[in-house]
Write a protein that holds these residues in place. Structure first.
Motif, PDB file in Angstrom:
ATOM      1  N   VAL A 144      -1.944   2.647  -4.683  1.00 38.34           N
ATOM      2  CA  VAL A 144      -3.346   2.995  -4.460  1.00 38.34           C
ATOM      3  C   VAL A 144      -3.644   4.417  -4.941  1.00 38.34           C
ATOM      4  CG1 VAL A 144      -3.682   1.386  -2.552  1.00 38.34           C
ATOM      5  CG2 VAL A 144      -2.879   3.699  -2.067  1.00 38.34           C
TER       6      VAL A 144
ATOM      7  N   ALA B 211      -4.166   0.168  -7.988  1.00 36.94           N
ATOM      8  CA  ALA B 211      -5.494   0.022  -7.373  1.00 36.94           C
ATOM      9  C   ALA B 211      -6.238   1.319  -7.662  1.00 36.94           C
ATOM     10  CB  ALA B 211      -5.372  -0.216  -5.886  1.00 36.94           C
TER      11      ALA B 211
ATOM     12  N   ARG C 132     -12.618  -8.329  -8.164  1.00 37.31           N
ATOM     13  CA  ARG C 132     -11.338  -7.686  -7.826  1.00 37.31           C
ATOM     14  C   ARG C 132     -11.142  -7.583  -6.309  1.00 37.31           C
ATOM     15  NH1 ARG C 132      -8.258  -6.662 -12.603  1.00 37.31           N
ATOM     16  NH2 ARG C 132      -9.793  -6.708 -14.296  1.00 37.31           N
TER      17      ARG C 132
ATOM     18  N   GLU D 126      -7.782   3.191  -3.108  1.00 38.10           N
ATOM     19  CA  GLU D 126      -8.151   3.046  -1.713  1.00 38.10           C
ATOM     20  C   GLU D 126      -9.551   3.618  -1.523  1.00 38.10           C
ATOM     21  OE1 GLU D 126      -6.367   4.724   2.578  1.00 38.10           O
ATOM     22  OE2 GLU D 126      -5.257   5.020   0.727  1.00 38.10           O
TER      23      GLU D 126
ATOM     24  N   VAL E 250       1.994  -2.025  -4.465  1.00 37.82           N
ATOM     25  CA  VAL E 250       0.574  -1.843  -4.777  1.00 37.82           C
ATOM     26  C   VAL E 250       0.312  -0.343  -4.676  1.00 37.82           C
ATOM     27  CG1 VAL E 250      -1.807  -2.397  -4.136  1.00 37.82           C
ATOM     28  CG2 VAL E 250      -0.011  -4.145  -3.925  1.00 37.82           C
TER      29      VAL E 250
ATOM     30  N   PHE F 182      -5.659  -5.093 -11.763  1.00 36.37           N
ATOM     31  CA  PHE F 182      -5.758  -4.001 -10.785  1.00 36.37           C
ATOM     32  C   PHE F 182      -6.650  -4.434  -9.629  1.00 36.37           C
ATOM     33  CE2 PHE F 182      -9.277  -3.278 -13.759  1.00 36.37           C
ATOM     34  CZ  PHE F 182     -10.353  -3.020 -12.923  1.00 36.37           C
ATOM     35  N   ALA F 183      -6.629  -3.637  -8.555  1.00 38.34           N
ATOM     36  CA  ALA F 183      -7.539  -3.830  -7.426  1.00 38.34           C
ATOM     37  C   ALA F 183      -8.419  -2.585  -7.316  1.00 38.34           C
ATOM     38  CB  ALA F 183      -6.747  -4.033  -6.142  1.00 38.34           C
TER      39      ALA F 183
ATOM     40  N   TYR G 176      -2.942 -10.642  -4.278  1.00 35.84           N
ATOM     41  CA  TYR G 176      -3.038  -9.772  -5.455  1.00 35.84           C
ATOM     42  C   TYR G 176      -2.743 -10.498  -6.773  1.00 35.84           C
ATOM     43  CZ  TYR G 176      -3.833  -5.728  -2.543  1.00 35.84           C
ATOM     44  OH  TYR G 176      -4.394  -4.828  -1.673  1.00 35.84           O
TER      45      TYR G 176
ATOM     46  N   HIS H  18       0.855  -1.197   0.000  1.00 37.57           N
ATOM     47  CA  HIS H  18       0.000   0.000   0.000  1.00 37.57           C
ATOM     48  C   HIS H  18       0.889   1.244   0.000  1.00 37.57           C
ATOM     49  CE1 HIS H  18      -3.965   1.945   1.026  1.00 37.57           C
ATOM     50  NE2 HIS H  18      -3.141   2.926   1.372  1.00 37.57           N
TER      51      HIS H  18
END
Length: 266
Positions: free
Chosen positions: A39, A63, A138, A99, A37, A95-96, A264, A10
Motif C-alpha cells: 500500500v 495499491a 478496482r 491506502e 499487497v 493494482f488496487a 485481489y 497490507h
C-alpha cells in the motif's frame, strides 16, 4: 507436513529502509509468503511500489492512494496523483486503490489538544477515491476505524463499491454488522495475539470475509516486542484465527489464502 502459505494483504514495503526491501521480500517469499499487497502513502510512495511490483511481478501487488493521517494534498497534487494512477490503469497494470480513508488518529489527537480540525476535505478526498475505484473497477483499501467506519461505509455504498477492504479495523457492533452484510473484507494483524478487541472481532466476523496482514513496518507488542515486523508474521495470525474460530489450522490457512487471492485477483 503441509506447507504454510499466506499473503500479507497490507504492508508498507516502501517504508522499510531501501537497502533492506529486496532481501526482506526474498526472505518472505522463501518462508511461504505467496505475495504481498504493497500500500502507498502518497505519489512518491506509489512510484516506489510500482518499481517493486516490476521487480517482483505477481508477488508484489501494488495499491495506489494517499494515506489520510497526513495533511490533505493540494488540488494540484491530487490531480497529479489521480492522473498518474489513471495512466497505470490505461497501461493495463494490476493494482488496487489504497491506502485511503479518514484521519481518525489525527482528528482525535487534535481534539485532545484543543486544536481545530476540519474533516470535510478528507471526506471529499475519500469520496473522490471511491468514485475513482468505481470508475476503474478496482478494489479499495481503507484506513477507517471506530466512528469513521460508518462514514466510510456511507461513501462506499454511495458509489456501489463491492470490493472493499478495511485494514486493521476496530469499531462498534452496528458498523461490524453493516460491513458483514455488505460483504466487505477485513484484515487482521499480529495484535490478534494479545488484543481482546481484535480477538472479539475475529470471533464475530465470517471467515470468508477475513484476510491477514502485518501493516509493516508498524511494530507490535506482546510476543513480538522488539522484533522487526516482517510478512511471515502472518503465519502466526492464521494460527490465532484458527484457534479463535476453533477450526482446523490448515483449513483456515487455505481459506484465508483463497479469500485474498480472490479479492485481489492474484
Amino acid at each position: 507436513m503441509e506447507s504454510k502459505k499466506a499473503i500479507d494483504a497490507h504492508i508498507h514495503i516502501d517504508s522499510y529502509e531501501e537497502t533492506d526491501r529486496q532481501a526482506l521480500l526474498e526472505q518472505a517469499f522463501e518462508a511461504g509468503i505467496e505475495a504481498v499487497v504493497a500500500v502507498s502513502m502518497h505519489l512518491d510512495s506509489c512510484k516506489t511500489n510500482a518499481s517493486l511490483a516490476e521487480l517482483f511481478p505477481g508477488r508484489v501487488f501494488p495499491a495506489y492512494g494517499y494515506h489520510p493521517e497526513q495533511p490533505v494534498p493540494t488540488a494540484w497534487e491530487q490531480d497529479e496523483l489521480f492522473a498518474w494512477i489513471k495512466a497505470k490503469h490505461t497501461a493495463g497494470e494490476a493494482f488496487a486503490i489504497g491506502e485511503v480513508g479518514l484521519p481518525y488518529y489525527s482528528r482525535t489527537s487534535a481534539a485532545e489538544e484543543g486544536r481545530l480540525f476540519d474533516e470535510a476535505p478528507y471526506l471529499d478526498l475519500l469520496d473522490r477515491f471511491a468514485a475513482f475505484a468505481a470508475e476503474l473497477g478496482r478494489p479499495i483499501i481503507l484506513h477507517a476505524v471506530y466512528e469513521d467506519g460508518a462514514k466510510a461505509c456511507d461513501i462506499m455504498e454511495r458509489h456501489k463499491l463491492k470490493k472493499v477492504h478495511f485494514h486493521w479495523f476496530k469499531g462498534d457492533e452496528a458498523t461490524i454488522n453493516r460491513m458483514i452484510s455488505l460483504g466487505y473484507m477485513i484484515s487482521v494483524t499480529p495484535d490478534v495475539a494479545y488484543e481482546q478487541e481484535i480477538r472479539t472481532l475475529v470471533e464475530r466476523y465470517p471467515l470468508e470475509q477475513i484476510m491477514v496482514e502485518t501493516d509493516g513496518p508498524w511494530p507490535f507488542e506482546g510476543p513480538y516486542e522488539g522484533r522487526m515486523t516482517v510478512p511471515p508474521m502472518v503465519h502466526d495470525v492464521c494460527a490465532h484465527i484458527a484457534a479463535i474460530k476453533q477450526l482446523p489450522e490448515q483449513e483456515v490457512r487455505e481459506r484465508l489464502l483463497s479469500n485474498t487471492r480472490e479479492f485481489y485477483s492474484l
